[in-house]
Design a protein around this motif. Structure first.
Motif, PDB file in Angstrom:
ATOM      1  N   ALA A  27      32.676  33.794  39.692  1.00  0.00           N
ATOM      2  CA  ALA A  27      33.584  34.568  38.849  1.00  0.00           C
ATOM      3  C   ALA A  27      34.145  35.792  39.554  1.00  0.00           C
ATOM      4  N   TRP A  28      33.403  36.355  40.524  1.00  0.00           N
ATOM      5  CA  TRP A  28      33.816  37.599  41.168  1.00  0.00           C
ATOM      6  C   TRP A  28      34.346  37.372  42.579  1.00  0.00           C
ATOM      7  N   ALA A  29      34.486  36.135  43.001  1.00  0.00           N
ATOM      8  CA  ALA A  29      34.862  35.839  44.389  1.00  0.00           C
ATOM      9  C   ALA A  29      36.158  36.509  44.826  1.00  0.00           C
ATOM     10  N   ALA A 163      38.911  31.806  38.638  1.00  0.00           N
ATOM     11  CA  ALA A 163      38.253  33.109  38.713  1.00  0.00           C
ATOM     12  C   ALA A 163      39.282  34.234  38.754  1.00  0.00           C
ATOM     13  N   ALA A 164      40.367  34.052  39.506  1.00  0.00           N
ATOM     14  CA  ALA A 164      41.401  35.081  39.590  1.00  0.00           C
ATOM     15  C   ALA A 164      42.113  35.251  38.251  1.00  0.00           C
ATOM     16  N   LEU A 170      40.508  40.085  32.601  1.00  0.00           N
ATOM     17  CA  LEU A 170      39.507  41.140  32.512  1.00  0.00           C
ATOM     18  C   LEU A 170      40.139  42.501  32.808  1.00  0.00           C
ATOM     19  N   ASN A 171      41.040  42.526  33.786  1.00  0.00           N
ATOM     20  CA  ASN A 171      41.701  43.777  34.163  1.00  0.00           C
ATOM     21  C   ASN A 171      42.408  44.398  32.962  1.00  0.00           C
ATOM     22  N   VAL A 172      43.239  43.615  32.298  1.00  0.00           N
ATOM     23  CA  VAL A 172      44.005  44.128  31.166  1.00  0.00           C
ATOM     24  C   VAL A 172      43.082  44.521  30.019  1.00  0.00           C
ATOM     25  N   ASN A 173      42.044  43.732  29.793  1.00  0.00           N
ATOM     26  CA  ASN A 173      41.182  44.011  28.650  1.00  0.00           C
ATOM     27  C   ASN A 173      40.197  45.138  28.921  1.00  0.00           C
ATOM     28  N   ALA A 295      35.913  37.463  29.054  1.00  0.00           N
ATOM     29  CA  ALA A 295      36.161  37.241  30.477  1.00  0.00           C
ATOM     30  C   ALA A 295      34.880  36.935  31.228  1.00  0.00           C
ATOM     31  N   VAL A 296      33.780  37.563  30.824  1.00  0.00           N
ATOM     32  CA  VAL A 296      32.498  37.331  31.488  1.00  0.00           C
ATOM     33  C   VAL A 296      31.954  35.941  31.176  1.00  0.00           C
ATOM     34  N   THR A 297      32.232  35.445  29.980  1.00  0.00           N
ATOM     35  CA  THR A 297      31.658  34.160  29.542  1.00  0.00           C
ATOM     36  C   THR A 297      32.627  32.994  29.621  1.00  0.00           C
TER      37      THR A 297
END
Length: 570
Positions: A27-29, A163-164, A170-173, A295-297
């Motif tokens: 997810a963080w790659a 992932a991107a 995630l960035n916006v939220n 976003a995490v899940t």
């Protein structure tokens, strides 16, 4: 940057910064890639500033007469420019240097935000001035949106697209969770002019990040496309891409009713829940926290659920948030449900964005994304305006309940109009399987003087292969139109019943060269090979070219000088 719709955060090419290393699909790659990380952080700062400006602008109007209409107008003014600027912006992003374009637009938006801060500090920001400047900011966002999305494939490899996309959401939220709460505190403590000034400064971070980025990939070779032909090619592609059209339909059906909650939440906070600017910021923050949890899940959820089921659940979650905002008067309960609603928003947008990115080839990516932004952000702008007018004519409660019913219908409509199962699974890497066609005479490269080209492909098909051939040609027809053909027909020779002629017209010789050089994906090449394999002889190709300076007719039968070769591709 825009804080209204999550960007399709990843790309569909293998030319990204990490393409040469082992694909890491965690997810963080993407954040391990320095350039992506720098631009992501700059975008986060800008999105925080944009959300702060949104809260400040809406709160300036929430106590005005006709508050539901005015607060909805703030959102509409920021989003409606997408309807008429996004597609031209996509063309600009495909034919110009995207990095320079984004820098120029970021500087322009910083200037507009500075003007808003100065006028507000001087007490000169009337509702009309506020909405006008927000509209100008919306124009900047509309022009920069497709270009910002189109640079993503240069930053990550194909394996990291999901992932991107999740990180883009995630960035916006994350900004949605932080920006409104921070804005609520600052508005109460200092004033809206400080919030507007912070937003102006946030664009400078984007400018700095873009300025230090050195693009690793060179622009595609060949003559640059002209604006008019590029615009036509982009719209032609979308019309002939069923999977892309279905993504656009699902986006419209979701965002039009969902926009009611976004547009009317300031009024709900002030008039129904009796909250101040800080309370409104916390409600928006609850939506952001839910989206962060989503976003995490999302990777695990997407692996467990079909995307149509996920879209249905997302619509139901947003319907629940709209209903609670309409019926419940306890702020804590509303905030708790909005966390779930924010997760539904993230799941819906992540599903749509990832599918779209995987479905678009690189040559038309910015234009395809521009159409998506027109539908999603434009739909949110139109929806916000309409729901504000409905609430003003009836009540905020009635408008939100109507939106709730439409969201439930949206979920049910997936049984009739589901996302296509194979969308995003085809190989969209651009290939060049065909050699450049040879000309026996000189030809100008000027599109303005370049007339239409008629391509004829002759096949010899035994009677027993006809059903398979007809099916193969139906799929190939869509591919021809998608990559540049304005007309397509299939003919059978009246004297030789085993002879079939495929005829398609391309607007210009340069357009046909682009079919050969930069528009064919591996999937398109496979469709052509499948049809050619059913011919007992190699397909015979003839190019008929209208004389320079004579555009001729627009139909597929326009003939001119040309040449023939056997056994080769168009």
């Amino acid at each position: 940057m825009t804080a209204r719709a999550e960007p399709p955060g990843g790309g569909a090419g293998d030319e990204g910064e990490g393409a040469g290393r082992d694909a890491d699909s965690s997810a963080w790659a993407p954040l391990r890639l320095p350039t992506y990380r720098t631009l992501w952080c700059a975008q986060l700062g800008s999105n925080v500033g944009t959300w702060m400006q949104t809260v400040g602008a809406q709160w300036m109007l929430v106590h005005q007469p006709n508050a539901p209409t005015l607060t909805s107008l703030v959102q509409a003014a920021s989003l409606l420019p997408v309807l008429f600027l996004s597609l031209p912006a996509g063309v600009l992003a495909d034919v110009l240097d995207r990095r320079r374009l984004l820098i120029a637009l970021s500087v322009a938006m910083a200037a507009v935000s500075t003007a808003l801060a100065v006028l507000t500090a001087a007490g000169l920001t009337t509702p009309t001035v506020l909405i006008a400047l927000v509209f100008l900011m919306g124009c900047g966002s509309a022009l920069s949106g497709p270009g910002w999305q189109a640079i993503q494939p240069e930053l990550v490899p194909r394996a990291q697209i999901p992932a991107a996309a999740a990180l883009g959401s995630l960035n916006v939220n994350l900004a949605r969770a932080v920006g409104p709460a921070l804005a609520g505190v600052l508005v109460a403590a200092t004033g809206t002019d400080v919030v507007f000034g912070i937003n102006a400064a946030s664009f400078l971070g984007v400018v700095a990040a873009l300025a230090v980025w050195h693009r690793a990939t060179a622009p595609a070779g060949g003559a640059p496309e002209r604006m008019r032909s590029a615009l036509s090619a982009g719209t032609r592609y979308v019309r002939n891409a069923p999977g892309v059209r279905r993504v656009l339909l699902r986006a419209a059906l979701f965002v039009l009713p969902a926009s009611a909650l976004w547009g009317l939440l300031p009024v709900v906070s002030s008039q129904r829940l009796h909250q101040g600017a800080g309370g409104y910021g916390l409600l928006l923050g609850a939506l952001g926290v839910g989206a962060i949890a989503g976003a995490v899940t999302v990777k695990r959820v997407r692996a467990a659920l079909d995307r149509n089921v996920l879209l249905a659940l997302s619509s139901a979650a947003f319907a629940a948030g709209s209903a609670v905002a309409a019926l419940v008067t306890q702020p804590a309960v509303v905030a708790l449900v909005l966390v779930m609603t924010g997760a539904g928003w993230l799941y819906a947008l992540s599903t749509l964005n990832t599918t779209l990115q995987l479905a678009l080839p690189s040559w038309v990516r910015a234009r395809g994304l521009a159409v998506y932004l027109m539908v999603f952000m434009g739909g949110q702008g139109v929806g916000s305006l309409v729901w504000g007018l409905v609430a003003n004519a009836t009540s905020t409660r009635a408008a939100l309940l109507a939106a709730t019913a439409l969201l439930l219908l949206t979920a049910a409509s997936l049984a009739v109009w589901p996302m296509h199962a194979r969308t995003g699974t085809f190989d969209r890497d651009v290939v060049a399987p065909w050699p450049e066609p040879m000309l026996a005479f000189d030809r100008t490269a000027d599109d303005a003087a370049d007339g239409p080209v008629l391509v004829e492909v002759t096949y010899e098909v035994p009677v027993e292969r006809l059903p398979e051939f007809r099916a193969a040609m139906a799929a190939l027809a869509v591919s021809r139109r998608r990559t540049g053909a304005s007309h397509w027909s299939l003919y059978r020779d009246a004297e030789q019943p085993t002879t079939w002629v495929e005829a398609f017209q391309v607007p210009s010789w340069q357009e046909h060269l682009r079919q050969h050089e930069s528009r064919l994906t591996a999937y398109d090449a496979e469709l052509a090979a499948r049809a050619g394999a059913l011919s007992t002889t190699g397909p015979r190709v003839r190019h008929l070219i209208a004389p320079v300076g004579r555009a001729g007719g627009a139909g597929p039968h326009q003939a001119g000088r040309g040449g023939r070769h056997e056994g080769g591709p168009p």
